[in-house]
Design an enzyme around this catalytic site. Structure first.
Site, PDB file in Angstrom:
ATOM      1  N   ASN A   1       0.809  -1.236   0.000  1.00 46.61           N
ATOM      2  CA  ASN A   1       0.000   0.000   0.000  1.00 46.61           C
ATOM      3  C   ASN A   1       0.843   1.288   0.000  1.00 46.61           C
ATOM      4  O   ASN A   1       0.397   2.322  -0.472  1.00 46.61           O
ATOM      5  CB  ASN A   1      -1.019  -0.002   1.150  1.00 46.61           C
ATOM      6  CG  ASN A   1      -0.401  -0.124   2.515  1.00 46.61           C
ATOM      7  OD1 ASN A   1       0.772  -0.479   2.649  1.00 46.61           O
ATOM      8  ND2 ASN A   1      -1.176   0.157   3.532  1.00 46.61           N
TER       9      ASN A   1
ATOM     10  N   GLU B   1       4.092  -4.464  12.390  1.00 48.85           N
ATOM     11  CA  GLU B   1       3.077  -3.427  12.223  1.00 48.85           C
ATOM     12  C   GLU B   1       1.939  -4.102  11.480  1.00 48.85           C
ATOM     13  O   GLU B   1       2.015  -4.308  10.269  1.00 48.85           O
ATOM     14  CB  GLU B   1       3.702  -2.249  11.450  1.00 48.85           C
ATOM     15  CG  GLU B   1       2.973  -0.957  11.656  1.00 48.85           C
ATOM     16  CD  GLU B   1       2.005  -0.683  10.534  1.00 48.85           C
ATOM     17  OE1 GLU B   1       0.839  -1.127  10.651  1.00 48.85           O
ATOM     18  OE2 GLU B   1       2.404  -0.038   9.555  1.00 48.85           O
TER      19      GLU B   1
ATOM     20  N   CYS C   1      -3.466   0.924   6.990  1.00 48.91           N
ATOM     21  CA  CYS C   1      -3.739   0.214   8.251  1.00 48.91           C
ATOM     22  C   CYS C   1      -4.345   1.135   9.293  1.00 48.91           C
ATOM     23  O   CYS C   1      -4.964   0.673  10.237  1.00 48.91           O
ATOM     24  CB  CYS C   1      -2.447  -0.347   8.839  1.00 48.91           C
ATOM     25  SG  CYS C   1      -1.627  -1.471   7.758  1.00 48.91           S
TER      26      CYS C   1
ATOM     27  N   GLU D   1       7.919   2.565  14.400  1.00 50.21           N
ATOM     28  CA  GLU D   1       8.662   3.042  13.226  1.00 50.21           C
ATOM     29  C   GLU D   1       8.627   4.562  13.231  1.00 50.21           C
ATOM     30  O   GLU D   1       7.616   5.167  13.595  1.00 50.21           O
ATOM     31  CB  GLU D   1       8.026   2.496  11.949  1.00 50.21           C
ATOM     32  CG  GLU D   1       8.103   0.985  11.916  1.00 50.21           C
ATOM     33  CD  GLU D   1       7.729   0.395  10.567  1.00 50.21           C
ATOM     34  OE1 GLU D   1       6.773   0.873   9.941  1.00 50.21           O
ATOM     35  OE2 GLU D   1       8.410  -0.551  10.157  1.00 50.21           O
TER      36      GLU D   1
HETATM   37  C1  SIN Z   1       0.163   1.613   6.726  1.00 50.60           C
HETATM   38  O1  SIN Z   1      -0.940   1.618   6.238  1.00 50.60           O
HETATM   39  O2  SIN Z   1       0.687   0.559   7.099  1.00 50.60           O
HETATM   40  C2  SIN Z   1       0.977   2.861   6.908  1.00 50.60           C
HETATM   41  C3  SIN Z   1       0.191   4.074   6.903  1.00 50.60           C
HETATM   42  C4  SIN Z   1       0.993   5.313   7.185  1.00 50.60           C
HETATM   43  O3  SIN Z   1       2.227   5.324   7.161  1.00 50.60           O
HETATM   44  O4  SIN Z   1       0.355   6.325   7.469  1.00 50.60           O
END
Ligand code: SIN
Length: 497
Positions: free
Chosen positions: A159, A260, A294, A472
């Site tokens: 993604n 994650e 996510c 992270e």
């Molecule tokens: C993710 O969807 O895993 C990361 C989203 C983000 O860095 O904002």
């Protein structure tokens, strides 16, 4: 249509192992397709166990020199990589959009987002301080030093093909670790282009190794890394079931893990919220990358007093979203990553409707002149959602907003926390006491308070509960690639003392 880049050599179609661009040892290939049409536009290696082993051999051989390289020198290399990423923003943005489907403006934005992690960790590399501990007894000096964990295996999702590579690899390199990485099978080209730029920045041989594999062969590659005791850490972004598998299987060599994993973010709008701000926040958080993040709100709870007004304002904004291919100027929502993703969205909406939800906007696959491909889904608002629905229990990972009406703060906190996941949560309120109460009560690693855009290189990104562990970004993100060593020196120097 072939992809035209200013720098044609950024479209790499081979693995990068020990500073050599190479095909899979057994010559197998993997097609890469454009989610807007499902048309294949490139081929990359479909690697297996031999390639995975070669990558670890290279990373292990490179480790002693890289960890001994002064932090400032490692930082300079990362800064060069950062500058090259910025200099090729347009090409990288085009690659991201083509293989992942997000609108070009978002692709360009992701390049800046990725670069921000590289810059941040270039700076953090020189600040991996230890400690001097006041000794509890006479005759000792007690120190704590931070060391790189060793070879890191990074497994990244589709993604954010650039940002997830950057925010795993940059801290690993900054810490003095060497890396073997496997990008997602849907989006390998961006990571290979970033690897090409890292090579150009002057990264020594074996420090970064990139191995591409199909969904079918990914386990073959990852199993080698899981079993190999030389790999000391796994960093993974993806689903909770895969995260649990990695945790189980890496136990044999007790690797350090950063996971994650899935989220199921609640987004809560209280009666006392600024409704326009809440609508804007939801639009930003939910529709970034077409809802394929996510951290995007998966369950929206709106208090009874403002429910109808909120739905009315949100529906107007959602209905106006422009859906189209990444390359079309003005596209705001691109295609979903593949047919399986659209099938899941369709299943969630059908399930919600069968259990009593109403469609306010959208609620269907899209096929039109501007969206002439199989993977488009209309941005959707549902009302009357409840906890029994698939869209409340699982991540939809698409442009669907299911809204549940609630009455009390206690009721909504219980509902928001009623999930095994704990990545992000959002709420809107202008009551300062409530802001602190609700922030404390939400069981997530990240909380957005009157704010929909949360991620930043300076902030710790990560979850609790079954959304995983490790962080992270931020200074915590560097710590995850380091181990702590305690040095105790006795000062009883005999006669000389
Ligand atoms: C993710 O969807 O895993 C990361 C989203 C983000 O860095 O904002």
């Amino acid at each position: 249509m072939p992809l035209s880049l200013t720098r044609a050599d950024l479209q790499r179609t081979q693995n990068f192992i020990n500073a050599r661009w190479s095909d899979a040892a057994d010559g197998r290939r993997l097609p890469v397709s454009d989610p807007a049409s499902d048309a294949v536009f490139a081929e990359v290696p479909d690697s297996g166990a031999a390639d995975a082993r070669a990558a670890v051999d290279a990373a292990q051989a490179a480790l002693p020199a890289w960890r001994a390289t002064p932090a400032k020198q490692r930082a300079q290399l990362l800064k060069r990589w950062h500058a090259l990423i910025l200099a090729h923003q347009e090409d990288l943005g085009r690659l991201i959009s083509r293989e992942q489907g997000k609108p070009l403006a978002e692709g360009r934005g992701e390049v800046l987002y990725a670069a921000s992690y590289v810059e941040w960790f270039a700076e953090e590399a020189t600040r991996a301080y230890g400690d001097v501990i006041p000794e509890p007894v006479r005759g000792r000096k007690m120190l704590v030093v931070k060391e790189p964990v060793g070879v890191v295996a990074a497994i990244t999702p589709w993604n954010f093909p650039a940002a997830m590579i950057a925010r795993k690899i940059a801290p690993a390199l900054a810490a003095g670790c060497t890396v073997v990485a496997k990008p997602a099978e849907d989006t390998p080209l961006t990571s290979l282009a970033l690897t090409r730029l890292a090579e150009e920045a002057g990264l020594p041989a074996g420090v970064l190794n990139m191995v591409v594999a199909s969904r079918e062969r990914a386990a073959e590659v990852v199993d080698v890394w899981l079993a190999d005791g030389r790999v000391r850490k796994i960093t993974f972004t993806g689903s909770t079931p895969v995260g649990k598998h990695l945790a189980r299987e890496s136990a044999g060599t007790l690797k350090k893990l950063s996971l994650e994993l899935g989220g199921n973010a609640p987004f809560i709008v209280f009666d006392d919220a600024d409704i326009d701000a809440a609508v804007e926040g939801l639009m930003a958080a939910k529709f970034r990358n077409g809802g394929q993040t996510c951290v995007c709100p998966n369950r929206v709870f709106v208090q009874r007093g403002v429910h109808d007004l909120f739905v009315e304002k949100l529906a107007l904004r959602v209905a106006a979203l422009v859906v189209g291919p990444a390359s079309a100027p003005g596209s705001q929502i691109g295609p979903m990553i593949n047919g399986r993703a659209v099938d899941k969205i369709e299943r969630h909406v059908a399930d919600a409707v069968s259990r009593g939800a109403s469609i306010v906007v959208g609620g269907r696959r899209l096929r039109s002149d501007s969206c002439d491909g199989p993977n488009y889904y209309a941005p959707t608002v549902l009302t009357g959602a409840d906890a029994s629905m698939a869209c409340s229990l699982e991540e939809t990972f698409g442009p669907v907003v299911p809204i549940t009406r609630f009455d009390s703060e206690a009721e909504v906190i219980a509902a928001a926390n009623d999930t095994p996941f704990g990545l992000a949560a959002y709420f809107y309120s202008r009551d300062i006491a409530r802001v602190w109460r609700v922030s404390d009560a939400l069981e997530t690693g990240i909380v957005g308070i009157n704010e929909g855009a949360l991620a930043a290189e300076a902030a710790p990104f990560g979850g609790i509960k079954e959304s995983g562990y490790g962080r992270e970004g931020s200074r915590y993100g560097l710590d995850d690639y380091m181990q702590t060593k305690y040095l105790c020196q006795g000062l009883n120097l005999g006669a000389a003392a």
